[in-house]
Design an enzyme around this catalytic site. Structure first.
Site, PDB file in Angstrom:
ATOM      1  N   GLU A  49      46.527  51.644  44.697  1.00  0.00           N
ATOM      2  CA  GLU A  49      47.106  52.015  43.679  1.00  0.00           C
ATOM      3  C   GLU A  49      46.851  53.580  43.097  1.00  0.00           C
ATOM      4  O   GLU A  49      47.658  54.209  42.611  1.00  0.00           O
ATOM      5  CB  GLU A  49      46.619  51.198  42.444  1.00  0.00           C
ATOM      6  CG  GLU A  49      47.067  49.784  42.405  1.00  0.00           C
ATOM      7  CD  GLU A  49      46.637  48.802  43.327  1.00  0.00           C
ATOM      8  OE1 GLU A  49      45.765  49.214  43.871  1.00  0.00           O
ATOM      9  OE2 GLU A  49      47.197  47.622  43.632  1.00  0.00           O
TER      10      GLU A  49
ATOM     11  N   HIS B 131      45.180  40.054  35.151  1.00  0.00           N
ATOM     12  CA  HIS B 131      46.632  40.259  35.650  1.00  0.00           C
ATOM     13  C   HIS B 131      47.372  39.949  34.172  1.00  0.00           C
ATOM     14  O   HIS B 131      48.625  39.542  34.193  1.00  0.00           O
ATOM     15  CB  HIS B 131      46.920  39.050  36.284  1.00  0.00           C
ATOM     16  CG  HIS B 131      46.742  39.434  37.585  1.00  0.00           C
ATOM     17  ND1 HIS B 131      45.494  39.484  38.046  1.00  0.00           N
ATOM     18  CD2 HIS B 131      47.755  39.779  39.039  1.00  0.00           C
ATOM     19  CE1 HIS B 131      45.623  39.681  39.748  1.00  0.00           C
ATOM     20  NE2 HIS B 131      46.851  39.818  39.984  1.00  0.00           N
TER      21      HIS B 131
END
Ligand SMILES: Cc1ncc(C[n+]2csc(CCOP(=O)(O)OP(=O)(O)O)c2C)c(N)n1
Length: 798
Positions: free
Chosen positions: A534, A603
């Site tokens: 990321e 998440h």
């Protein structure tokens, strides 16, 4: 030009960036025979024993010397003299910094230098040797210890410039003699460098960057970086842009040995070496990333010993073996020998220009001073060690070679040294007396107000490799997800500079299938999967955006933005400002927010509030399919970096979406429902909860609630909020973020500041509980805010 005109208030003060110039095509002409970008992997199990051969990594290959190079005509006497001068320019400037600290720099004794003192004395052979092997259009990125690279890229570039460009750089020079023009431009370069170090308005970054962020985009210098390793993904992204646009330029990425312990640096090596750039997947554009990872290996981090203390390998060059079967052409280079560095970077550049990059050079050098001037060095290294390295000083060694070969005699040497000293002194005197930036301009360059309104002809309407993906409309309606897809497709059709990448976004279409079908339309040059990196995804996006592309990158879950927060917050958000508006960062980071699906604490987070705290970034969050399309198109055309938050809970939401090209402006809220009794402000999924709450308020109490969908958090449409609150006197601000530190607090406090006299009750806030998202459905329902919470908050102040 428009950009600089705006930045400098109508007049271009300095020359425009030419780093985006196209020089030559890659010498390996890309093969344009794209069959189909779709491939199905067919790898079978094979467990026959074998050994992995990591091959050999050469060290100190350079066996020549100046005499041999002169004889072979691989260097001219003039070039050799220039190399010496470049090294002297660096040492002179850095010794000036050392002396300034104690008031011993004669030309400006009383100047109070405030700022970092990360000098690189001893490493001049690395900076000058590498930069003299680069071409004017090549890029560099550098570090907190980047005076050397910055000065050398500039001095080398000046000598490569046309007379016309030199005149543009040094307009005060009245002579038409090239030597005078070069000398004037060199002095201007030193002047603008010192101005930047001194925080002056004439500095390259107009005093916004300083020593650790100095950049000169006009010659391809994409910036020094104060975050150790932070510039490496930017360099990688810049190389991605050079490759994609087939410019033939390379990027030389300078970073220290300490940086090569940092995750994002290792991610960058992995990203740069991806097989898909060179194997059968690279159907259209074959060729490795044109980047030289040049490790300025002075053997120390700040004070720790890299090789003998905090690493498990004795040579950083070995690291390269972990990233590519060809070891990234890794080699160890003698950085105390300027010609050895020049030779290695020239060979590395050739490989890159042939499409055989990346290249990894472990350049063995030494810095005589400590980390900064406040580090006395005696706690961790010996005087004998320092003496041994000083005995092979790159400048003194090269001077001896120049004398031995007769390229210079003693008088010639002295003349160069004197010229450098006097030039520096003149530049320093001018810089000390130069104007400071005006305090009222402290926020100038925070954001750019430019957009991609028209696409340059060379990028307009690029060829597609397949038909457009089918996007099914029913009664003029699309889902939020398809609206996003349609926006991306339209913008990619409009502008070749828009590319899209992220984890599993290509063949699979992303974890939520938002981009399914894009690969087939645009090919793998423009739509590709990345490693799970990321930080590198965002960092390369930033670098590519700073080097001419308009990338859109995807973060599979918003939670993962924390993995890349440096690249989002310290890099993408800051480079427009830190560079004094030399660059813009037209990058869109799409982040998909979870919540409500039982995915637990890692998440499900709604994190936009954190990023609203970072100046320089736009943060937006559409709540409807119409806005999803119109805002994504606006974000892609905007020249600011945009964090574009999407809600997984809304992906399936249907709503009217016109097929054609329309834009929803960023920074403009929408009044979703008119009312006069109370204002409900929200963004993202909670807009819909506010609308439900408003219905109930009307039905149950006859209360007319006004509902505002903010759409953009930064820029914030405060006017629309205040206008409403002035009318209703009551306000609830709601978001899905946990209560503590939520942007709802910022809005509530601003309303209280700006509209206190209109308020009939305190502003109420609604958010998730101050906890961690749980997996249990029952607990998650208790954790997340809903329409009833908004209703309760409204009832409490009605
Ligand atoms: C991410 C990050 N961590 C720590 C620091 C503090 N710091 C500044 S320079 C430095 C040492 C860097 O070592 P290296 O990359 O080898 O470069 P050198 O200073 O030796 O030139 C450190 C730890 C920083 N600026 N950024």
């Amino acid at each position: 030009m428009t950009r600089l005109r705006q930045a400098f208030g109508g007049q271009a003060k300095y020359e425009v960036p030419l780093s985006m110039e196209t020089k030559t095509k890659m010498s390996t002409e890309p093969k344009r025979t794209i069959k189909s970008p779709v491939y199905l992997s067919d790898s079978r199990p094979k467990f026959k024993p074998f050994e992995i051969d990591c091959g050999k990594i050469p060290a100190y290959r350079y066996k020549d010397n100046l005499r041999a190079e002169l004889a072979a005509k691989t260097i001219t006497p003039e070039e050799a003299r220039a190399i010496l001068e470049d090294m002297l320019v660096i040492r002179e400037l850095e010794e000036m910094i050392v002396k300034l600290r104690s008031g011993a720099y004669e030309p400006i004794r009383d100047f109070n230098y405030r700022g970092p003192t990360h000098v690189s004395v001893g490493q001049e052979g690395t900076a000058a040797g590498a930069c003299c092997a680069l071409e004017l259009v090549d890029n560099i990125t550098s570090t907190h210890r980047g005076h050397g690279e910055s000065l050398a890229k500039g001095t080398v570039a000046v000598r490569q410039m046309s007379d016309e460009r030199l005149r543009q750089r040094a307009p005060h020079c009245k002579s038409n003699q090239r030597a005078d023009l070069v000398e004037a431009a060199l002095e201007e370069h030193v002047y603008r460098t010192i101005c930047e170090l001194f925080g002056k308005d004439d500095g390259y970054c107009r005093g916004r960057g300083g020593s650790m962020h100095i950049a000169d985009f006009t010659i391809g210098h994409l910036g020094a970086n104060a975050i150790v390793g932070g510039g490496v993904p930017i360099a990688t992204g810049a190389a991605l842009a050079n490759r994609y646009l087939e410019r033939g330029n390379i990027v030389c990425c300078f970073a220290g040995d300490g940086a090569y312990a940092n995750g994002v640096v290792l991610e960058s090596l992995n990203f740069a070496a991806q097989a898909q750039f060179t194997n059968h997947l690279a159907d259209g554009l074959k060729g490795g990333l044109p980047i030289v990872f040049l490790v300025c290996n002075n053997h120390y981090g700040m004070t720790h010993r890299s090789d003998d203390e905090v690493m498990g390998v004795d040579r950083i060059a070995r690291r390269a073996a972990g990233f590519a079967n060809n070891n990234l052409h890794s080699e160890v280079v003698n950085g105390m020998n300027v010609l050895a560095v020049r030779d290695a970077v020239r060979r590395a550049g050739q490989l890159c220009r042939q499409g055989k990059g990346p290249v990894f050079l472990d350049v063995d050098c030494y810095r005589y001073w400590g980390h900064s001037l406040s580090d006395p060095r005696n706690e961790y290294r010996t005087k004998e060690e320092e003496a041994a390295w000083k005995a092979i000083d790159p400048i003194e060694s090269f001077k001896r070679e120049l004398l031995d070969t007769g390229v210079l005699d003693a008088a010639g040497l002295a003349a160069i040294a004197q010229r450098v000293t006097e030039r520096n002194a003149r530049a320093a005197r001018r810089a000390a007396a130069a104007a400071d930036p005006a305090p009222e301009d402290v926020l100038t360059f925070m954001y750019t107000d430019t957009k991609s309104e028209t696409v340059p002809a060379e990028f307009a309407k690029p060829a597609l490799v397949g038909p457009l993906p089918e996007i099914k409309r029913a009664n003029g309606e699309l889902t939020y997800k398809d609206a996003l897809k349609e926006a991306l497709v339209q913008e990619m059709v409009r502008d070749k500079r828009v590319i899209f990448y992220g984890e599993d976004v290509a063949d699979y279409g992303g974890a939520f299938k938002v981009t399914k079908g894009l690969l087939e339309t645009f090919g793998r040059e423009r739509v590709f999967n990345t490693p799970i990196s990321e930080a590198c995804i965002c960092g390369t996006g930033c670098g590519a955006a700073m080097n001419g592309l308009r990338p859109v990158v995807e973060l599979m879950y918003f939670d993962f933005a924390l993995m890349s927060s440096d690249q989002i917050s310290n890099q993408a958000a800051k480079w427009h400002y830190m560079s004094g508006a030399q660059t813009e960062v037209p990058l869109v980071i799409r982040a998909s927010a979870g919540a409500g699906k039982g995915y637990g604490g890692q998440h499900s987070q709604t994190l936009e509030s954190m990023f609203c705290h970072i100046p320089g970034l736009y943060v937006v969050y559409p709540a409807t399919p119409y806005d999803a399309k119109g805002m994504l198109k606006s974000a892609i055309r905007d020249n600011n970096p945009v964090l574009f938050v999407e809600s997984q809970a809304l992906y399936g939401l249907k709503g009217p979406v016109p097929e054609g090209d329309y834009l929803v402006p960023l920074g403009v809220a929408e009044v979703k429902r008119q009312g006069s009794d109370i204002t409900l402000v929200a963004w993202g999924p909670l807009v819909h909860d506010c609308l439900k709450a408003a219905d109930k308020l009307q039905a149950e109490r006859g209360v007319a609630a006004e509902v505002i969908d903010l759409r953009s958090l930064v820029p914030l449409d405060l006017d629309t909020i205040l206008r409403s609150v002035q009318k209703t006197g009551r306000c609830v601000v709601a978001s899905q973020a946990v209560h503590i530190g939520s942007y709802t607090g910022e809005i509530a406090s601003t309303i209280q500041d700006e509209a206190f006299d209109y308020l009939d009750a305190p502003v109420k806030r609604v958010g998730a509980r101050n906890g961690i998202a749980p997996q249990s459905h029952i607990l998650e329902a208790a954790f997340l805010p809903n329409a009833n919470d908004i209703l309760a908050a409204a009832n409490a102040i009605l």
